[in-house]
Motif scaffolding. Structure first.
Motif, PDB file in Angstrom:
ATOM      1  N   LYS A 244       1.056  -1.714  -0.254  1.00  0.00           N
ATOM      2  CA  LYS A 244       0.015   0.181   0.309  1.00  0.00           C
ATOM      3  C   LYS A 244       0.361   1.356  -0.069  1.00  0.00           C
ATOM      4  O   LYS A 244       1.915   0.939   1.031  1.00  0.00           O
ATOM      5  CB  LYS A 244      -0.869  -0.075   0.698  1.00  0.00           C
ATOM      6  N   LEU A 245       0.152   2.168  -0.912  1.00  0.00           N
ATOM      7  CA  LEU A 245       1.197   3.418  -0.610  1.00  0.00           C
ATOM      8  C   LEU A 245       0.369   4.214  -0.594  1.00  0.00           C
ATOM      9  O   LEU A 245      -0.939   4.283  -1.128  1.00  0.00           O
ATOM     10  CB  LEU A 245       1.883   3.157  -2.205  1.00  0.00           C
ATOM     11  N   LYS A 246       0.861   5.523  -0.122  1.00  0.00           N
ATOM     12  CA  LYS A 246      -0.113   7.354  -0.352  1.00  0.00           C
ATOM     13  C   LYS A 246       0.316   7.941  -1.478  1.00  0.00           C
ATOM     14  O   LYS A 246      -0.646   8.387  -2.264  1.00  0.00           O
ATOM     15  CB  LYS A 246      -0.434   7.745   0.574  1.00  0.00           C
TER      16      LYS A 246
ATOM     17  N   ALA B 292       1.337  -4.766 -12.355  1.00  0.00           N
ATOM     18  CA  ALA B 292       1.110  -5.924 -11.222  1.00  0.00           C
ATOM     19  C   ALA B 292       1.251  -5.504 -10.500  1.00  0.00           C
ATOM     20  O   ALA B 292       0.009  -5.312  -9.750  1.00  0.00           O
ATOM     21  CB  ALA B 292       1.693  -7.206 -11.793  1.00  0.00           C
ATOM     22  N   GLN B 293       2.930  -5.353 -10.507  1.00  0.00           N
ATOM     23  CA  GLN B 293       3.118  -4.685  -8.169  1.00  0.00           C
ATOM     24  C   GLN B 293       2.084  -3.753  -7.995  1.00  0.00           C
ATOM     25  O   GLN B 293       1.792  -3.067  -8.207  1.00  0.00           O
ATOM     26  CB  GLN B 293       4.263  -4.276  -8.283  1.00  0.00           C
ATOM     27  N   ILE B 294       2.240  -2.276  -9.714  1.00  0.00           N
ATOM     28  CA  ILE B 294       1.394  -0.713  -8.723  1.00  0.00           C
ATOM     29  C   ILE B 294      -0.460  -1.493  -9.035  1.00  0.00           C
ATOM     30  O   ILE B 294      -0.696  -0.351  -7.903  1.00  0.00           O
ATOM     31  CB  ILE B 294       1.773   0.140 -10.213  1.00  0.00           C
ATOM     32  N   ASP B 295      -0.451  -1.750 -10.047  1.00  0.00           N
ATOM     33  CA  ASP B 295      -1.650  -2.451  -9.837  1.00  0.00           C
ATOM     34  C   ASP B 295      -2.413  -2.648  -8.184  1.00  0.00           C
ATOM     35  O   ASP B 295      -3.204  -2.343  -7.869  1.00  0.00           O
ATOM     36  CB  ASP B 295      -2.086  -3.609 -11.082  1.00  0.00           C
ATOM     37  N   GLU B 296      -1.754  -3.773  -7.917  1.00  0.00           N
ATOM     38  CA  GLU B 296      -2.012  -4.395  -6.381  1.00  0.00           C
ATOM     39  C   GLU B 296      -2.308  -3.310  -5.773  1.00  0.00           C
ATOM     40  O   GLU B 296      -2.786  -3.065  -5.176  1.00  0.00           O
ATOM     41  CB  GLU B 296      -1.202  -5.865  -6.124  1.00  0.00           C
ATOM     42  N   ASP B 297      -0.465  -2.222  -5.667  1.00  0.00           N
ATOM     43  CA  ASP B 297      -0.598  -1.061  -4.542  1.00  0.00           C
ATOM     44  C   ASP B 297      -2.148  -0.175  -4.786  1.00  0.00           C
ATOM     45  O   ASP B 297      -2.075   0.238  -4.253  1.00  0.00           O
ATOM     46  CB  ASP B 297       0.758  -0.122  -4.854  1.00  0.00           C
TER      47      ASP B 297
ATOM     48  N   GLY C 240      -8.521   3.740  -6.028  1.00  0.00           N
ATOM     49  CA  GLY C 240      -9.409   4.155  -7.225  1.00  0.00           C
ATOM     50  C   GLY C 240      -9.086   4.490  -8.822  1.00  0.00           C
ATOM     51  O   GLY C 240      -9.474   4.916  -9.254  1.00  0.00           O
ATOM     52  N   PHE C 241      -7.858   3.004  -8.287  1.00  0.00           N
ATOM     53  CA  PHE C 241      -6.896   2.751 -10.282  1.00  0.00           C
ATOM     54  C   PHE C 241      -7.844   1.528 -10.004  1.00  0.00           C
ATOM     55  O   PHE C 241      -8.239   0.826  -9.657  1.00  0.00           O
ATOM     56  CB  PHE C 241      -5.767   3.127  -9.782  1.00  0.00           C
TER      57      PHE C 241
END
Length: 325
Positions: free
Chosen positions: A214-216, A260-265, A270-271
């Protein structure tokens, strides 16, 4: 001879030799300037959509200009400015011996308000439309379309799809080349990419998964600096040439990690991964357009109205997300 899997009207023949009976071809080695055994063949009744750098596009266009069997469709087509739209179409039909009825074409391609207007006074949208029709009426069986959707309106994109289908039915062989990956996906859900290594299909299935992080904000690189980008500013994220790029107001920033990693994050922020190569910010989505039964685009709410490819299997899901987002 290897044949790509057929989808809608996208088909490409990649060959290990150059003996093609009854078909013209473009040798990849002559385009990229190095030894390569591949060739792009014009296949009757089909169309191949290929994304490539502008330098390769110019090289292919120059090669085709000397061909008697291939019609070159470019953004600026030759016309007689003193003629009206109707007169120009009649001239083209007579010159090429086309059996298409001019009045029917005028109606089908929404040119009735312009049929008595001289070409010198027509809009760029009309002139581009006339180019599509010229290709359709041409006596040549091969069509090379160069960036046919450049600055095209939504109406013209739909009409180019119509022209493609009509040319397929008459047995024309089409190769469409563009420098824009997004425009390539507007034309077909299955495209190819040409680079200095040769031709390769662009994968469209989503098969990989990465651990959840998870990222902000996202960390990216801009020139020699490391910057941190607020999620709400991001329009979309794309994977291109082995890099992951964040798109914000016409600017692109390189970031580390896989799509794939960014999609999960980002999924809970809302992405949405609308395509193997693209993640969109649902807050920035303006509309969804269906070009054909297998080809869809997500239109972003930015000045360019960027059209992002949408996988067929995700068409219903993203609509549900947008309704409740």
């Amino acid at each position: 001879m290897w044949k790509a899997e057929e989808h809608n009207y996208n088909i490409l023949y990649i060959q290990s030799d150059f003996e093609v009976s009854g078909m013209d071809e473009i040798r990849v080695s002559e385009v990229i300037g190095k030894e390569n055994g591949q060739a792009i063949a014009f296949e009757p009744g089909e169309a191949a959509v290929i994304q490539m750098p502008v330098g390769y596009i110019n090289r292919i266009a120059d090669m085709v200009k000397s061909s008697q069997s291939t019609f070159l469709l470019e953004s600026s087509m030759p016309s007689y400015n003193r003629l009206t739209v109707r007169e120009q179409l009649r001239f083209i039909a007579k010159w090429h011996g086309s059996e298409l009825k001019v009045e029917n074409i005028i109606r089908q391609y929404k040119l009735e308000p312009w049929k008595k207007t001289h070409l010198s006074k027509c809009t760029e949208e009309v002139i581009q439309r006339m180019g599509y029709i010229h290709a359709m009426m041409s006596s040549q069986k091969n069509i090379l379309a160069v960036d046919p959707l450049h600055s095209a309106t939504v109406d013209n994109i739909h009409l180019f799809h119509k022209a493609l289908q009509q040319m397929k039915r008459t047995g024309k062989a089409m190769v469409i080349i563009t420098q824009s990956t997004e425009e390539a996906f507007v034309l077909s859900p299955d495209i190819y990419k040409l680079n200095d290594q040769g031709l390769k299909p662009v994968a469209t299935d989503d098969t990989s998964e990465e651990p959840n992080v998870k990222l902000k904000r996202l960390k990216a690189k801009y020139q020699d600096k490391t910057i941190f980008i607020d999620l709400e500013d991001i329009e979309y994220i794309e994977s291109s040439e082995g890099k992951v790029l964040i798109n914000i107001s016409r600017e692109k920033f390189v970031m580390d990690g896989t799509l794939a990693q960014i999609d999960e994050d980002l999924r809970s922020y809302g992405f949405y991964r609308c395509h193997r190569s693209y993640i969109v910010n649902l807050e920035k989505v303006k509309e969804i357009i269906s070009w054909s039964k297998n080809t869809y685009s997500v239109v972003m709410d930015n000045p360019e109205k960027t059209k992002i490819p949408l996988s067929r299997t995700k068409y219903n899901e993203i609509q549900e997300l947008l309704m409740h987002h």
